[in-house]
Design an enzyme around this catalytic site. Structure first.
Site, short mmCIF file in Angstrom:
data_model
loop_
_atom_site.label_atom_id
_atom_site.label_comp_id
_atom_site.label_asym_id
_atom_site.label_seq_id
_atom_site.Cartn_x
_atom_site.Cartn_y
_atom_site.Cartn_z
N ARG A 99 47.84 17.80 53.87
CA ARG A 99 49.24 17.94 54.27
C ARG A 99 49.45 19.10 55.24
O ARG A 99 48.82 20.15 55.12
CB ARG A 99 50.12 18.13 53.03
N HIS A 123 47.73 13.54 56.37
CA HIS A 123 46.53 13.07 57.07
C HIS A 123 46.73 12.95 58.58
O HIS A 123 46.05 12.16 59.25
CB HIS A 123 46.04 11.75 56.49
N HIS A 198 37.10 9.41 52.59
CA HIS A 198 37.97 9.07 51.47
C HIS A 198 37.34 8.01 50.56
O HIS A 198 38.01 7.08 50.12
CB HIS A 198 39.31 8.57 52.02
N TYR A 200 35.89 6.37 47.19
CA TYR A 200 36.15 6.44 45.75
C TYR A 200 34.90 6.02 44.98
O TYR A 200 34.17 5.13 45.41
CB TYR A 200 37.28 5.49 45.35
N ASP A 260 45.19 15.67 41.46
CA ASP A 260 45.14 15.63 42.92
C ASP A 260 45.18 17.07 43.40
O ASP A 260 46.22 17.58 43.80
CB ASP A 260 46.30 14.81 43.48
N GLN A 292 38.78 18.21 47.50
CA GLN A 292 39.96 17.55 46.94
C GLN A 292 39.51 16.57 45.87
O GLN A 292 38.73 15.66 46.14
CB GLN A 292 40.73 16.82 48.04
N GLU A 320 36.59 14.73 47.83
CA GLU A 320 36.70 14.80 49.29
C GLU A 320 36.48 16.23 49.80
O GLU A 320 37.35 17.08 49.68
CB GLU A 320 38.08 14.32 49.73
#
Length: 364
Positions: A99, A123, A198, A200, A260, A292, A320
């Site tokens: 952000r 982003h 990104h 997962y 998060d 992150q 991340e």
């Protein structure tokens, strides 16, 4: 045969089940551009699938020790599903991952950026690098196979100054279950950039990650305000819900709503994720200052995985590596400035292994 397809075909080292690189059609974007899927295979049978759209990881299958392999990357099976989703599955995110407060100031000049309803730039804005059509080039060495993706972000893209030229190099080791990603970005004038991947993970291959165990070499976190922007303080995690300095199951965190958070890495800058039931382990090592940790809190089952199963809340975790959010506005944070002669460099390694399987000591 088109030149790019011919080049990739020449780089292929073997058939689909042999070590090497092969490429195949994966579909067409809404702008009419063809997308290819690139399949990397090593001598141990580990398979990594990448696609041009977003320079994304779309599948990682690791050997199961029984002659087969288990896909540990939950994601839609086809391009249509990936394009329809806003989850950025496995993609490279930028120009600025995380952000920003709706603007950046560089050398005294203010650059307004696109914002959401909270006045925050997420982003870098939309469309970001995860929606870009990257250009691939395969390679092979004695020790590895891989893909290099390139993308040029023009001056003014997402509101940021300067042309940014990005090269993302994925490397799959031939003789170990290790995938690395090295990103370099060069600018023709001063700007800021923060990139990440990104992807997962679910080491069980399906279900919730509640019984996964996480440890992160980080004893502080980035404190956030009500808009999830950094306050500028790096606060200790010891004894808090963000404390993963020792192995901890994710279940309590998920039961409290999920996580998060940007953790401040130290020491070896390594995170270790384990699925005790299967014995699968993932170690993530990076040269970036932060990690992150996002536990898939917004997954709602709308997307389906390759087996047709809904990707439900907490079905995966993202780890991340990157710089901190809103760093351009906080001088005490590590700099994200990129300028001629000062490129962005980013490295991460995902190393898969095994530990002795054990009965899950948690309640999903």
């Amino acid at each position: 045969m088109k030149p790019l397809v011919a080049l990739l075909a020449l780089a292929t080292l073997g058939a689909a089940n042999q070590p090497g690189v092969r490429s195949e059609a994966f579909g067409t974007r809404t702008d009419g551009r063809a997308v290819q899927r690139h399949i990397l295979v090593n001598a141990r049978g580990m398979t990594v699938e990448l696609m041009d759209h977003g320079a994304a990881i779309v599948r990682i299958a690791v050997p199961d020790g029984k002659g087969g392999a288990v896909d540990v990357v939950p994601a839609p099976v086809d391009l249509a599903g990936l394009l329809a989703s806003n989850r950025r599955y496995g993609a490279i995110v930028g120009r600025y991952a995380g952000r920003l407060r709706g603007e950046v100031t560089i050398d005294g000049t203010r650059y307004p950026l696109a914002t959401n309803a909270s006045g925050v730039t997420l982003h870098g804005g939309d469309p970001g690098f995860d929606r870009a059509a990257w250009v691939p080039r395969s390679f092979a060495t004695r020790d590895a196979v891989g893909l290099v993706f390139t993308h040029v972000s023009p001056d003014g893209d997402q509101g940021f100054p300067g042309k940014l030229t990005i090269e993302a190099r994925y490397t799959l080791a031939r003789d170990s279950d290790t995938l690395t990603l090295d990103i370099t970005a060069t600018a023709d004038r001063p700007t800021v950039a923060n990139l990440t991947n990104h992807v997962y993970f679910n080491l069980a291959g399906q279900g919730s990650v509640a019984c996964h165990v996480l440890r992160v070499d980080a004893d502080r976190r980035v404190e956030l305000d009500a808009r999830k922007l950094p306050t500028g303080r790096l606060v200790p995690v010891r004894g808090t819900a963000s404390d993963f300095t020792r192995d901890r199951p994710l279940a309590p965190v998920l039961q409290a709503g999920g996580m998060d958070e940007m953790l401040v890495l130290s020491g070896s800058r390594t995170a270790r994720l384990t699925d005790p039931a299967s014995g699968r382990m993932l170690a993530v090592t990076t040269d970036q200052p932060g990690l992150q940790v996002f536990t898939g809190n917004a997954f709602d089952g709308a997307d389906r995985d390759r087996a047709g199963r809904p990707i439900a809340r907490h079905a995966a975790i993202a780890l991340e590596p990157g710089h901190f959010a809103d760093s351009p506005a906080i001088p005490a944070f590590p700099s994200t400035r990129v300028a001629p002669g000062k490129p962005l460099r980013w490295h991460a390694a995902w190393r898969f292994g095994r530990v002795a399987p054990a009965a899950a000591a948690c309640t999903p």
